[in-house]
Write a protein that holds these residues in place. Sequence first.
Motif, PDB file in Angstrom:
ATOM      1  N   VAL A 154      47.406  47.746  29.923  1.00  0.00           N
ATOM      2  CA  VAL A 154      47.776  46.335  29.811  1.00  0.00           C
ATOM      3  C   VAL A 154      46.552  45.489  29.459  1.00  0.00           C
ATOM      4  N   GLU A 155      45.427  45.789  30.097  1.00  0.00           N
ATOM      5  CA  GLU A 155      44.195  45.052  29.804  1.00  0.00           C
ATOM      6  C   GLU A 155      43.775  45.250  28.353  1.00  0.00           C
ATOM      7  N   LEU A 203      45.512  40.144  38.151  1.00  0.00           N
ATOM      8  CA  LEU A 203      45.982  38.967  38.878  1.00  0.00           C
ATOM      9  C   LEU A 203      45.266  37.694  38.441  1.00  0.00           C
ATOM     10  N   THR A 204      44.206  37.832  37.663  1.00  0.00           N
ATOM     11  CA  THR A 204      43.486  36.649  37.157  1.00  0.00           C
ATOM     12  C   THR A 204      44.116  36.094  35.885  1.00  0.00           C
ATOM     13  N   PHE A 241      51.576  43.910  39.748  1.00  0.00           N
ATOM     14  CA  PHE A 241      51.199  42.513  39.912  1.00  0.00           C
ATOM     15  C   PHE A 241      51.468  42.001  41.327  1.00  0.00           C
ATOM     16  N   SER A 242      51.788  42.929  42.243  1.00  0.00           N
ATOM     17  CA  SER A 242      51.906  42.571  43.658  1.00  0.00           C
ATOM     18  C   SER A 242      50.762  43.157  44.470  1.00  0.00           C
ATOM     19  N   SER A 243      49.949  43.995  43.846  1.00  0.00           N
ATOM     20  CA  SER A 243      48.866  44.683  44.554  1.00  0.00           C
ATOM     21  C   SER A 243      47.551  43.938  44.376  1.00  0.00           C
ATOM     22  N   GLY A 244      46.857  43.721  45.503  1.00  0.00           N
ATOM     23  CA  GLY A 244      45.574  43.041  45.439  1.00  0.00           C
ATOM     24  C   GLY A 244      44.462  43.912  44.896  1.00  0.00           C
ATOM     25  N   GLY A 284      51.799  35.387  40.568  1.00  0.00           N
ATOM     26  CA  GLY A 284      52.420  34.386  41.433  1.00  0.00           C
ATOM     27  C   GLY A 284      53.939  34.401  41.346  1.00  0.00           C
ATOM     28  N   ARG A 285      54.542  33.684  42.266  1.00  0.00           N
ATOM     29  CA  ARG A 285      56.001  33.543  42.309  1.00  0.00           C
ATOM     30  C   ARG A 285      56.375  32.071  42.233  1.00  0.00           C
TER      31      ARG A 285
END
Length: 241
Positions: A8-9, A123-124, A110-113, A134-135
């Motif tokens: 994805v990156e 997440l950035t 996208f839920s994992s830190g 985000g939600r």
Amino acid sequence: MSVFATLVEQLADLLRPLFGLSAAAAAIIAFTALVRLLVHPLSRAAARGQKARTALQPRIAELRRKHGKNPEKLQKAVMELHAEEKVSPLSGCLPSLLQLPAFFLLYHLFSSGSIGGEPNALLTHQLLDAPLGGRWADALDHGGAFGGAGLVYLGLFAVVAVVAYFSYRLSRRMTQASAAMAGTGADPQVPGAAAMGGVMKVMPFMSFFTLVTVAVVPLAAALYVVTSTTWSVIERSVLYR
């Protein structure tokens, strides 16, 4: 997870000259399109199966009239008819089921830190002012419904509402055409009829449930759902015409 995050990156890096800070969101949309292209042959097969099942309805109705007092004989006759015509009552479910792993992968990504012991750099990324991790509740807490992130969700909700409306009309038309061809309701003794009957009744409303999904999952997963749902409506309108 690590491999997919890297992909994805890298895709986002390729798209950055065109989409800037929203390149990761564009990468998710491109990934969704790739998944739908991969399952498209199955969608075409499902459409052929649906048309074949619709064409069989008059013959099944005749079997009901002939064996209506003998459920076991009716069930056997319908099974033989399906086998003879190489039609599966539940074949249309396969394309949807095969897309679930991709959705859950994006959801967890996208839920994992952290991923692989490292902070999750994905997440950035953002879609305009809305973080991909985000939600909708987060957007309401930071700026409200008409803040930067809130407006992104309002835009997604508007797209989903339009797509849901056209999906509803298309599903209703297909259901009515199938019922008119059959000339009677689904017989619970027919293999798969009860399940398919329930699915056909609920299907016109399924796209509206997408609004709930978009509101509660990470924005990246919501993008997948919205893109896939839009693709489905366009694909069905072409394949089932």
